[in-house]
Each structure stands twice: as structure tokens, then as C-alpha cells.
Design a protein around this motif. Sequence first.
Motif, PDB file in Angstrom:
ATOM      1  N   ASP A  15      -0.718   2.303  -4.548  1.00 14.32           N
ATOM      2  CA  ASP A  15      -2.158   2.080  -4.351  1.00 14.32           C
ATOM      3  C   ASP A  15      -2.771   1.905  -5.734  1.00 14.32           C
ATOM      4  N   ASP A  16      -3.602   0.874  -5.917  1.00 16.68           N
ATOM      5  CA  ASP A  16      -4.164   0.609  -7.236  1.00 16.68           C
ATOM      6  C   ASP A  16      -5.258   1.602  -7.614  1.00 16.68           C
ATOM      7  N   ASP A  17      -5.787   2.342  -6.666  1.00 17.09           N
ATOM      8  CA  ASP A  17      -6.779   3.375  -6.938  1.00 17.09           C
ATOM      9  C   ASP A  17      -6.020   4.651  -7.294  1.00 17.09           C
ATOM     10  N   ALA A  18      -6.104   5.070  -8.555  1.00 19.57           N
ATOM     11  CA  ALA A  18      -5.315   6.209  -9.016  1.00 19.57           C
ATOM     12  C   ALA A  18      -5.597   7.463  -8.206  1.00 19.57           C
ATOM     13  N   ALA A  19      -6.855   7.689  -7.858  1.00 20.97           N
ATOM     14  CA  ALA A  19      -7.191   8.887  -7.094  1.00 20.97           C
ATOM     15  C   ALA A  19      -6.548   8.852  -5.712  1.00 20.97           C
ATOM     16  N   VAL A  20      -6.618   7.695  -5.064  1.00 10.96           N
ATOM     17  CA  VAL A  20      -6.000   7.559  -3.737  1.00 10.96           C
ATOM     18  C   VAL A  20      -4.493   7.710  -3.848  1.00 10.96           C
ATOM     19  N   SER A  21      -3.922   7.092  -4.888  1.00 11.00           N
ATOM     20  CA  SER A  21      -2.471   7.172  -5.089  1.00 11.00           C
ATOM     21  C   SER A  21      -2.014   8.618  -5.223  1.00 11.00           C
ATOM     22  N   ARG A  22      -2.758   9.397  -6.026  1.00 11.82           N
ATOM     23  CA  ARG A  22      -2.393  10.807  -6.190  1.00 11.82           C
ATOM     24  C   ARG A  22      -2.570  11.576  -4.893  1.00 11.82           C
ATOM     25  N   ALA A  41       3.331   4.542  -7.277  1.00  8.82           N
ATOM     26  CA  ALA A  41       3.028   3.501  -8.260  1.00  8.82           C
ATOM     27  C   ALA A  41       1.591   3.062  -8.047  1.00  8.82           C
ATOM     28  N   GLU A  42       1.011   2.392  -9.076  1.00 10.37           N
ATOM     29  CA  GLU A  42      -0.388   1.992  -8.986  1.00 10.37           C
ATOM     30  C   GLU A  42      -0.567   0.487  -9.017  1.00 10.37           C
ATOM     31  N   SER A  43       0.516  -0.247  -8.793  1.00  7.37           N
ATOM     32  CA  SER A  43       0.418  -1.697  -8.623  1.00  7.37           C
ATOM     33  C   SER A  43       1.660  -2.177  -7.891  1.00  7.37           C
ATOM     34  N   GLY A  44       1.532  -3.338  -7.265  1.00  8.11           N
ATOM     35  CA  GLY A  44       2.684  -3.873  -6.559  1.00  8.11           C
ATOM     36  C   GLY A  44       3.839  -4.174  -7.491  1.00  8.11           C
ATOM     37  N   ALA A  45       3.537  -4.711  -8.676  1.00  5.84           N
ATOM     38  CA  ALA A  45       4.600  -5.034  -9.634  1.00  5.84           C
ATOM     39  C   ALA A  45       5.322  -3.776 -10.094  1.00  5.84           C
ATOM     40  N   ALA A  66       2.138   1.093   1.483  1.00  4.60           N
ATOM     41  CA  ALA A  66       1.397   0.270   0.513  1.00  4.60           C
ATOM     42  C   ALA A  66      -0.044   0.056   0.945  1.00  4.60           C
ATOM     43  N   ASP A  67      -0.936   0.109  -0.060  1.00  2.00           N
ATOM     44  CA  ASP A  67      -2.331  -0.236   0.184  1.00  2.00           C
ATOM     45  C   ASP A  67      -2.454  -1.748   0.376  1.00  2.00           C
ATOM     46  N   HIS A  68      -3.336  -2.171   1.280  1.00  2.00           N
ATOM     47  CA  HIS A  68      -3.447  -3.595   1.568  1.00  2.00           C
ATOM     48  C   HIS A  68      -4.117  -4.347   0.428  1.00  2.00           C
TER      49      HIS A  68
END
Length: 557
Positions: A15-22, A41-45, A66-68
Motif C-alpha cells: 500500500d503506498d500510504d505508509a500509515a495504511v501499510s503499517r 511494501a509501499e509500492s508495486g515495484a 494489494a491496494d488498488h
Amino acid sequence: MAPDAAARPALVTVDDDAAVSRAVARDLRRRYGEQYRVVRAESGAEALDVCRELKLRGEQVAVLLADHRMPGMSGIEFLEQAMDLFPAARRVLLTAYADTDAAIDAVNVVDLDHYLLKPWDPPEEKLYPVLDAQLDAWRAAAPSAVHGPKVVGHRWSARSSQLREFLARNQVPYRWFASDSPEGVRLLEAAGVDDARLPVVVTSDGDVLVEPDDATVAARVGLEVQPAEDFYDLVVVGGGPAGLSAALYGASEGLRTALVERTATGGQAGQSSRIENYLGFPDGVSGAQLTERARRQAQRFGAEIVMTRDVCGLDVNGSARAVRFADGSTLAAHCVILANGVSYRELTGPGLGTLTGRGVFYGSALTEAPGCRDQDVYVVGGANSAGQAAMYLARDARSVTLVVRAGDLRASMSHYLVEQVEAHPRIRVRTGTEVVEAIGDEHLEQVVLRDAATGDKQTVDTGYLFVFIGAAPLTAWLDGTLDRDPRGFVRSGPDLLVDGRPPAGWPLDRPPYHLETSVPGVFAAGDVRAESAKRVASAVGEGAMAVMLVHRYLEQL
């Protein structure tokens, strides 16, 4: 106790949102942390890089979450690429309510297993039931984990065949994947290597070795490739039965002993599928089992076994004897025992050289046997090694034809083995016959047989030809140093005497000891020695006897 982290399947969340990812990782660890490893991870790559690393290390991924909406690479795009690496992983998309239509469309695009709406609080009601169901489904069809090194190569590649045999003969567990197999394709994609640069070895740590030589592979799978010292009491050249016996007895009797071997311990005996006439094994023993026991026993007494060292010369420097390696380095000792054995003689004729490793194999029946299931196989040779290979291959092959140049199988094969071969319903013996040609483009497709008496030729279809003929001593590197017979075998002891006297140039008052060569302090044991018995038991005995003579020699220094 929780399983080791490296052994636990992974839950990969991005998820690219660090808070959501954590937050996602926190909730996953709270529920599943003991049984699964949570990787975020915080990006698809970044997540794809994580997946590639996990793939190379042979680890499993149970769920991809994965986040959309992510910049650069959407969750759907990530899942589409990640599923190429882990097709069995369950795929879950995190999405906002406004994106539910896109999530529904993703079911067809990436075979989505589920989508979750944000926020998922409380997780006990909205997250865990979904993940529990996905993990149950994954466990029901989960592939087995792949541990140890993995080899990816072309099916009909000589170098791939050599590498597989090198690992197998050195008792290194590995997994083989053809480059065009689904898992082979996935590993090459994860490694970022195209199929023009094969074979590829992926180590247990996930490191990628592209077109490696044996020494590089040996060092990475835990084999010793460098001697610990510069000078020893005894250096043994060759790791067959004679060499292993010499190393064992030398080390057990207090000699600083190093054994150097070019390819693998065991020699030709180590390639035997079954040895049934070796003392103490009434039910028989495979060459690999006997070799492994001898290797461990020698090392337990303190012998060093140094692999992938190609000896190319012998130097005499006063009381020291030094073996010279192909890389220019040397290893010196008070005494040297030559136990480097013999190699199978190569067939000559059109196509036989170019198709070696691509259907024509020398002494590699154990490694290639799985590919022979339901195939018509040909084995060339009339001694025990050929008979043992024929019996082993006949377990799964449709038929095995044993091609023997001599007129009678009993000329060079042990009686017990002749009886087994002749009684086997899938083995046919063709005596008085030679293989004179191999035919095929990418791999072996046919061989040409010639009747030795009439000269008549016959072309037969086969994709597998195993050769176990002759005994060519590996002694060319001793030219000008030691006395050898016309066939290259090392003369020793009484065979060196001329009219009962030591040979010209012998520097000592006494005659050579029984296994001593024309250079004092250098001994020969096993198949490399002229007039040796060419049997495993006699080679083991000569290795032990050579050490006794080494002690006698050292007492006089």
C-alpha cells in the motif's frame, strides 16, 4: 514454538500510504504472525522486488494483499505480474467503496480471489474471516517448498548435464528445472536472466550464478575449494576408493593429510548404481552411499578434502613433493599418493562428440535415469559398471540394450551380474557389436550399430546412449616425471626393477617399495597403477597399504 522465519510462508501486503501499510501489517501479524511471515511494501515495484527475492530463495507466498489505487503501478497491475511468480498465491485487493466496479472487473483480469473495502475495522469481523478462508484454500493446494540450490538449464545442454552430475556426485541436494518449464520460466524471470545465458544456479540464499564453473558452484554450496595449509605430511591426488582409503588411514594415523579431487569423490565406483560384491554389504550398496560414508569417515579423522582442483604437474624439490594446479598454485608435502584413477574411454565416430551431454552420456546413468522412463535406452560396455547401469536403467526404461564389443558377456563381467542381466526381461544383450555413429540435431535421435564380424550396420532409434567402456588413466600430466607403461598406467614397486635392480636414475640404496613409483616418496594406488586389479576392494586395500609405506618412507627422512 513458532517456525523459523525463513520456513514460514509469506503474506505480502503493499500500500503506498505508509500509515495504511503499517496498519495492515500490524493486523496481519497479530493474527497470523506465528505461522506466517508478514512482508510489507509501499509500492508495486518494491513489492515485486520482494516477490522476486522470495522466489529465488525458494520461499512460498500464501497471500498477496494489494491496494488498488497506487501511483506508478496499480494493485491490479501488481497482482497481474506477481501471479507469474507465485501462481498458487491467493490474490486479495484492498479498495475504496467507489472502486468496487474496478475490483469486480479485476476478478477476470487477474483471477482475483477476493476484494476488501477500506476501512476493515474491526479486523475480527471484516479482515480475518476473509484471510482465514483464503489461507485454508491456499493450504489445500499449496506447492511444496523448494529448499537447497536450484538449477535452471536447457534439457539438452551438455553444460547443464555436467553441472547436474557435479552436484549429484558431490551429494549436494538440488532441484532441476528445465528452462521452458513453468517453474523454470518463473525463476529466470525472478533472476532477470534470459535463456541464452544458461545454466543458472540459484543458491539457498537466493543468489544467482549465471553460467558458473564448477569451482564457483562448489564454493557456494559448502564444498572446500582451498587447502587450509601450504605444506602437509601427505597429499592424496584423487578421491576414488583408493584415495579416500589413503586419506582416511593417513589422517587416522596422525599424518596431516589433504586429498585433492577434480570433480567428485567416489571416482567411477561412486557412479555405480549398486555394488553387490563388496565385503560387508550382503544386500549391496550404491557407489554414492559407499563414497559418502568413506568421505565422512575420512573427514572425521581430520583429512581435508579439497574439491575442483585440477592437478597438472608434479614437482620434486629436495625432500618435498609438490602437486601443481591448473591455476599455477602448488601444494607441497613430504609424500604424495597418486590415486586419481581412470576415466571412461570416449567413443569415436560421427556425431558422438557433438552429442555428448545431449543424449550421449559417460558414466552418468544415475543423474539422467529419471528422463529414461518408458524410453528405449542403449548402454555400451561389457564390464561391471555397464551391467550395473543396465540393471538400474531397466527399472523404468521400456527397454535396455547392452552393446558389447566382445563375443561373450562373461569375458569381463562378474558372474553374479551376468546372471542378473541375462534374466532381466527388459534387457537385451548384443555381443560382437559396436556403436559407430550418433545422429541428431538438438539431441540424440539415433545410433548406428556395426556387427564386428560382418561389418553390417543397423540404425536404431534412441534418445539415450550411456557409455562405460575402457579405462584411460588420467596421467598425461606426469609426462617426463614418472615411469609409466605404454597405456599410461603408473609403474610401481617390482614393475620398476630391471633384472632385479632399481631403474636407472633411482637415487636411493634400497629398491622401490611395493607401491612406490620411480620418484621416491610418491606412491600409486588403485586403478591408476599398472597391473592393479581394477576392483573397489583392492583399491581400498592399496590405499591403506600406501599409507603404511608412507610411514616407512618418512622414518628414513
